[in-house]
Design an enzyme around this catalytic site. Structure first.
Site, mmCIF file in Angstrom:
data_model
loop_
_atom_site.group_PDB
_atom_site.id
_atom_site.type_symbol
_atom_site.label_atom_id
_atom_site.label_comp_id
_atom_site.label_asym_id
_atom_site.label_seq_id
_atom_site.Cartn_x
_atom_site.Cartn_y
_atom_site.Cartn_z
ATOM 1 C CB ALA A 69 2.362 4.852 -16.130
ATOM 2 C CG ASN A 119 -1.901 1.163 1.223
ATOM 3 O OD1 ASN A 119 -2.393 1.568 0.175
ATOM 4 N ND2 ASN A 119 -2.168 1.721 2.383
ATOM 5 C CE1 TYR A 166 -1.186 6.658 -7.239
ATOM 6 C CE2 TYR A 166 -3.026 6.893 -8.762
ATOM 7 C CZ TYR A 166 -2.518 6.456 -7.556
ATOM 8 O OH TYR A 166 -3.338 5.818 -6.660
#
Length: 218
Positions: A113, A47, A111
């Site tokens: 991508a 995360n 981001y």
């Protein structure tokens, strides 16, 4: 602070390892520390995210490369390092991704991508696990606009929708992981439902995506 909060919420114990996920070797170190401290792993939740700008793509290829290292390659490194322990426990990999990894969004090119890359890698890895009868689940979490400090700071003045609560989002991620779901969509109405248009009405979906933003005047 995170450890203290985990203990306040009822965790029997909590540990942290400090470092930068820009270094894939550190990702492997985190997993080794888990082996030493915990004796194994039941679940790996990925995360972390690198800092990026919210605006038109500025042509900075080096920034894209750096973001790929943090948002993608370190996920691969951690999952690869943890896999022997997860195979033993028949555990789970949870990949926190984004709607921006399913649909092209403006102002988040680097981001987005990295999130598309996560989808491709872990969806393909899931297929290989099935072929090899490896009982490790992979849950891909497709999140919309969440009220984290970073997201609100970057996008609140541009996006016309209200962000979803982070606590509720975290609970949904844990529930999806515990149920070993293939994909989790949160919130469902703003993530899963628009994707139904992707194959049959792509231009309409693009228009609806753009309509969520307060776009600058031409």
């Amino acid at each position: 602070q995170v450890v203290r909060r985990c203990l306040e919420l009822g965790a029997a114990s909590a540990r942290f390892v400090s470092g930068s996920m820009e270094d894939t070797a550190f990702a492997q170190h985190v997993v080794r520390e888990a082996q030493t401290a915990l004796g194994g792993l039941d679940m790996l939740i990925l995360n972390h995210v690198g800092a990026s700008y919210f605006g038109f793509f500025d042509g900075d290829v080096e920034h894209v490369r750096k973001l790929l290292e943090i948002n993608f390659l370190s996920y691969v490194a951690m999952a690869t390092s943890a896999l022997p322990m997860l195979k033993e426990s028949e555990g789970s990999i949870v990949v926190v991704s984004s709607m921006a990894g399913k649909v092209g969004f403006p102002f988040t090119v680097p981001y987005s991508a990295t999130k598309f890359a996560l989808d491709g890698f872990f969806s393909s890895l899931r297929q290989e696990f099935t072929i090899q009868s490896i009982n490790v689940s992979i849950t891909l979490c497709i999140l919309g606009f969440i009220d984290t400090d970073r997201a609100v700071r970057a996008a609140a003045e541009v996006l016309q929708e209200r962000p979803a609560p982070r606590d509720e989002c975290a609970l949904e991620i844990l529930k999806g992981a515990a149920l070993r779901r293939r994909e989790l969509y949160y919130r469902y109405s703003s993530t899963r439902l628009p994707l139904l248009l992707r194959d049959c009405a792509a231009e309409l979906l693009d228009y609806l995506v753009r309509s969520r933003y307060r776009l600058p005047a031409a």
